[in-house]
Motif scaffolding. Structure first.
Motif, PDB file in Angstrom:
ATOM      1  N   VAL A 257      -4.534   3.515   3.707  1.00 36.59           N
ATOM      2  CA  VAL A 257      -5.403   3.298   5.232  1.00 36.59           C
ATOM      3  C   VAL A 257      -4.345   4.340   5.901  1.00 36.59           C
ATOM      4  CG1 VAL A 257      -5.914   1.313   6.563  1.00 36.59           C
ATOM      5  CG2 VAL A 257      -5.200   1.289   4.033  1.00 36.59           C
ATOM      6  N   ASN A 275      -8.258   1.729  -2.610  1.00 32.19           N
ATOM      7  CA  ASN A 275      -7.852   0.960  -2.014  1.00 32.19           C
ATOM      8  C   ASN A 275      -6.985  -0.367  -2.577  1.00 32.19           C
ATOM      9  OD1 ASN A 275     -10.363   0.115  -0.179  1.00 32.19           O
ATOM     10  ND2 ASN A 275     -11.372   0.057  -1.931  1.00 32.19           N
ATOM     11  N   LEU A 279      -4.321  -5.518   0.172  1.00 37.20           N
ATOM     12  CA  LEU A 279      -5.478  -4.884   1.040  1.00 37.20           C
ATOM     13  C   LEU A 279      -5.020  -6.142   2.803  1.00 37.20           C
ATOM     14  CD1 LEU A 279      -6.423  -2.021   2.757  1.00 37.20           C
ATOM     15  CD2 LEU A 279      -8.608  -3.110   2.076  1.00 37.20           C
ATOM     16  N   LYS A 280      -5.862  -7.063   2.070  1.00 34.01           N
ATOM     17  CA  LYS A 280      -5.932  -7.922   2.950  1.00 34.01           C
ATOM     18  C   LYS A 280      -4.698  -9.325   3.058  1.00 34.01           C
ATOM     19  CE  LYS A 280     -11.326  -8.114   2.397  1.00 34.01           C
ATOM     20  NZ  LYS A 280     -12.390  -8.818   2.166  1.00 34.01           N
ATOM     21  N   TYR A 285      -3.936  -7.319   9.579  1.00 33.90           N
ATOM     22  CA  TYR A 285      -5.402  -7.018   8.411  1.00 33.90           C
ATOM     23  C   TYR A 285      -6.659  -7.370   9.325  1.00 33.90           C
ATOM     24  CZ  TYR A 285      -9.785  -6.972   5.901  1.00 33.90           C
ATOM     25  OH  TYR A 285     -11.077  -5.920   5.553  1.00 33.90           O
ATOM     26  N   ALA A 287     -10.862  -6.840   9.174  1.00 35.87           N
ATOM     27  CA  ALA A 287     -12.180  -5.656   9.537  1.00 35.87           C
ATOM     28  C   ALA A 287     -13.092  -4.340   9.801  1.00 35.87           C
ATOM     29  CB  ALA A 287     -13.453  -6.501   8.147  1.00 35.87           C
ATOM     30  N   GLU A 291      -9.925   1.696  10.549  1.00 30.77           N
ATOM     31  CA  GLU A 291      -9.763   2.637   9.522  1.00 30.77           C
ATOM     32  C   GLU A 291     -10.105   1.993   8.507  1.00 30.77           C
ATOM     33  OE1 GLU A 291      -5.984  -0.028  10.688  1.00 30.77           O
ATOM     34  OE2 GLU A 291      -7.743   1.469  11.660  1.00 30.77           O
ATOM     35  N   TYR A 292     -11.194   0.644   9.054  1.00 29.20           N
ATOM     36  CA  TYR A 292     -12.163   0.579   7.887  1.00 29.20           C
ATOM     37  C   TYR A 292     -13.364   0.852   8.203  1.00 29.20           C
ATOM     38  CZ  TYR A 292      -7.874  -2.303   7.129  1.00 29.20           C
ATOM     39  OH  TYR A 292      -6.389  -2.819   6.329  1.00 29.20           O
ATOM     40  N   ARG A 295     -14.768   3.534   7.062  1.00 30.26           N
ATOM     41  CA  ARG A 295     -14.507   4.264   5.721  1.00 30.26           C
ATOM     42  C   ARG A 295     -15.589   4.730   4.640  1.00 30.26           C
ATOM     43  NH1 ARG A 295      -9.540   2.381   4.075  1.00 30.26           N
ATOM     44  NH2 ARG A 295      -9.263   2.160   2.445  1.00 30.26           N
ATOM     45  N   LEU A 300     -14.207   5.279  -1.690  1.00 36.95           N
ATOM     46  CA  LEU A 300     -12.824   3.649  -2.069  1.00 36.95           C
ATOM     47  C   LEU A 300     -13.392   3.700  -4.196  1.00 36.95           C
ATOM     48  CD1 LEU A 300     -14.672   1.279   0.440  1.00 36.95           C
ATOM     49  CD2 LEU A 300     -13.225   2.846   0.905  1.00 36.95           C
TER      50      LEU A 300
END
Length: 594
Positions: A257, A275, A279-280, A285, A287, A291-292, A295, A300
């Motif tokens: 990330v 990943n 992450l979460k 965070y 979504a 950066e998300y 993706r 991934l």
């Protein structure tokens, strides 16, 4: 006499240097400004607290370019350039331009967050691309200029390092495939913690692996990955100076990330993102952040095995996601022509020379003075309001006080104020917002801006009150700063609440205040009078009127005002300390009045 402006580059952290140094070099090289550097006292950082300031070696290097000031006020800059909203460290500096230092959000920037609202503390914000600007418009109301990503000049400028030059310098066979591993440092986001020794398997007889860690990476991981490189002649551990060369040399990037994967997309080359299973768990965070949402331009992976397979596939078919990468490049980096630094410098010069500035806003102000306020006191109040409202043209109507004989730059109705006169004045206001406040208040710099911003953040609001109750201000500051003891110094409260509480407000209908801003939607409903014997009661009555017409009343946490009279201010502080149980401190402060 030279008309060159004095421009200070304030380096809060080492990672800001790639964004500040190029602009300073451009201005100095072309003789466009007198420049200097400054930084906070150096702190090396811990796993919990990030590094700030600059080590002595970096300061000495910067001094070869421009003077370095430990005390930035000694330079007396016309404007200070920062690469992050670090205003808490420079409370004495008013004119600040933020050039930014990243392209992604990490839950805090370019997103709908209280942290994003800090950008309003600057006078001008420079952003990399049109997507960044669009994502800021709901929270940032200062001028925003598109300049392109400053660091990308190292990718598209005339001085870029080619693949051949990079390989020759490091002794790499340019015919081999080159993979760049460039992770971030956060434990919940980074691939560093997940891959460790496994990253060796990316390198083979035909593939070279470059490892470039983030500056904020823990030393134990820097040592681990440096040792991995030292034990394999096909793996290289890189430093900051390798940025341009490594980006052009690499055929493929492995990241997570980190914002560097966005930078690599600009070159239209394949990216693999690992990943992290945590992450979460990252506290910020979101979504929907850049950066998300970007993706889909990368592959991934969730394991070392998936990573190794993806490396083989992407090296064999590098154009698979080219169209997506190009679309994001246009949205995230304006220009991509090697001229981002020039555009940033020109934007700074425009501001500091007064070019292309936004028009000042007209605003009506009702100033309520005590019956016995002398003309000189009223004049000081008017001057204080105007001086601290650089973006506004204030039309001030004064009610109360002694006869001024027409010496004031405002309309004046001396003697006791009458509610019907105040309501008539409000109904006749020509500005979209009208401020009402008691005389004798110290106001924060740009005070109209801090109040009017809350109408944007809180739709259907009729009244926004300033914070004028010291006990409530102290309690808010203690909560925002996590201070173990209450902070009652009014100057500290004024600046601290602005910086740490910017954009925050609470329901304020029943909370007293000596200053409020009224929305024009409320003007037509002002048809009668409310009994009110003080500014506070008058403002409370307006809040009740707003409520009756289904409009909110908010109390701004970020706009604190206090009494200008020294003795009255100290007495108020003593009272606050006693109410909060700080009797010893109250006694000590009371002794200063004797």
């Amino acid at each position: 006499m030279s008309d060159l402006k004095k421009i200070l580059f304030y380096v809060e952290r080492s990672l800001h240097l790639p964004f500040l140094e190029p602009i300073e070099e451009y201005l100095s090289r072309n003789g466009l400004a007198v420049t200097a550097f400054s930084a906070p006292d150096f702190f090396p950082g811990t796993p919990e607290i990030p590094q700030w300031g600059l080590p002595e070696a970096q300061i000495r290097r910067l001094e070869q370019k421009a003077p370095f000031y430990a005390n930035l006020e000694d330079f007396e800059p016309d404007v200070t350039i920062v690469a992050d909203a670090c205003h808490f460290r420079i409370p004495q500096i008013r004119n600040v331009i933020n050039v930014g230092h990243g392209m992604i959000c990490k839950g805090a920037f370019y997103t709908d967050s209280e942290i994003t609202r800090r950008e309003n503390l600057s006078q001008l914000l420079l952003v990399p691309g049109p997507l960044h600007r669009r994502r800021l418009l709901d929270n940032v109301f200062i001028p925003i200029r598109l300049t392109g990503f400053i660091k990308s000049d190292q990718l598209f400028g005339q001085q870029v390092q080619t693949r051949e030059q990079f390989c020759e310098r490091l002794g790499i066979d340019p015919s081999k495939r080159i993979v760049l591993f460039a992770p971030t440092y956060n434990p919940e986001l980074s691939a560093i913690h997940c891959l460790q020794e496994g990253i060796r398997k990316v390198a083979d007889k035909d593939t070279v692996l470059l490892i470039k860690l983030h500056n904020m990476t823990e030393d134990r991981f820097k040592e681990l990955y440096a040792n991995i490189a030292a034990s394999n002649h096909s793996i290289f551990y890189l430093e900051d100076a390798d940025y341009s060369g490594m980006m052009h040399a690499a055929d493929l990037m492995i990241s997570d990330v980190s914002s560097i994967f966005i930078e690599f997309l600009l070159l239209d080359k394949p990216v693999i993102l690992f990943n992290n299973p945590r992450l979460k768990e990252f506290p910020l965070y979101r979504a929907e952040d850049i950066e998300y949402m970007t993706r889909d331009a990368a592959v991934l992976v969730n394991s070392l095995e998936e990573l190794l397979q993806a490396v083989r596939t992407e090296l064999a078919q590098p154009q698979r996601r080219s169209a997506i990468r190009k679309r994001y490049a246009m949205a995230l980096d304006h220009g991509r022509d090697g001229r981002s630094v020039q555009r940033a410098a020109e934007a700074i010069l425009d501001w500091v020379h007064g070019r292309n500035l936004p028009e000042k806003k007209d605003m009506d102000v009702i100033l309520l003075e005590d019956d016995d306020a002398k003309p000189e006191i009223i004049r000081q109040d008017i001057e204080r309001l105007r001086t601290n409202a650089p973006g506004h043209r204030l039309r001030i109507s004064v009610f109360g006080g002694q006869e001024s004989g027409g010496i004031l730059d405002a309309t004046h109705r001396p003697g006791s104020f009458h509610c019907n006169e105040l309501y008539a004045c409000l109904r006749g206001s020509q500005s979209p917002l009208t401020a009402i406040l008691r005389g004798g208040l110290v106001v924060p710099f740009d005070w109209p801006k801090w109040l009017e911003n809350h109408f944007r953040w809180n739709p259907k609001t009729g009244v926004v009150k300033a914070m004028t109750e010291p006990v409530l201000a102290t309690q808010c500051m203690q909560q925002l700063s996590n201070s173990p003891r209450p902070i009652t110094n009014p100057d500290v409260l004024l600046f601290g609440l602005l910086v740490t509480g910017i954009g925050q407000s609470i329901a304020g209908l029943r909370l007293p205040s000596d200053c409020a801003m009224i929305h024009s939607d409320l003007y037509p409903h002002i048809s009668g009078t409310f009994p009110a014997s003080s500014p506070t009661e008058f403002i409370t009555a307006l809040g009740l009127l707003a409520q009756s017409h289904e409009m909110q009343t908010r109390l701004s946490i970020d706009c604190y005002m206090y009494q200008a009279d020294t003795k009255a201010r100290i007495l108020e502080q003593i009272k606050t300390l006693r109410q909060l149980g700080q009797n010893r401190e109250a006694t000590n402060l009371a002794a200063s009045l004797d």
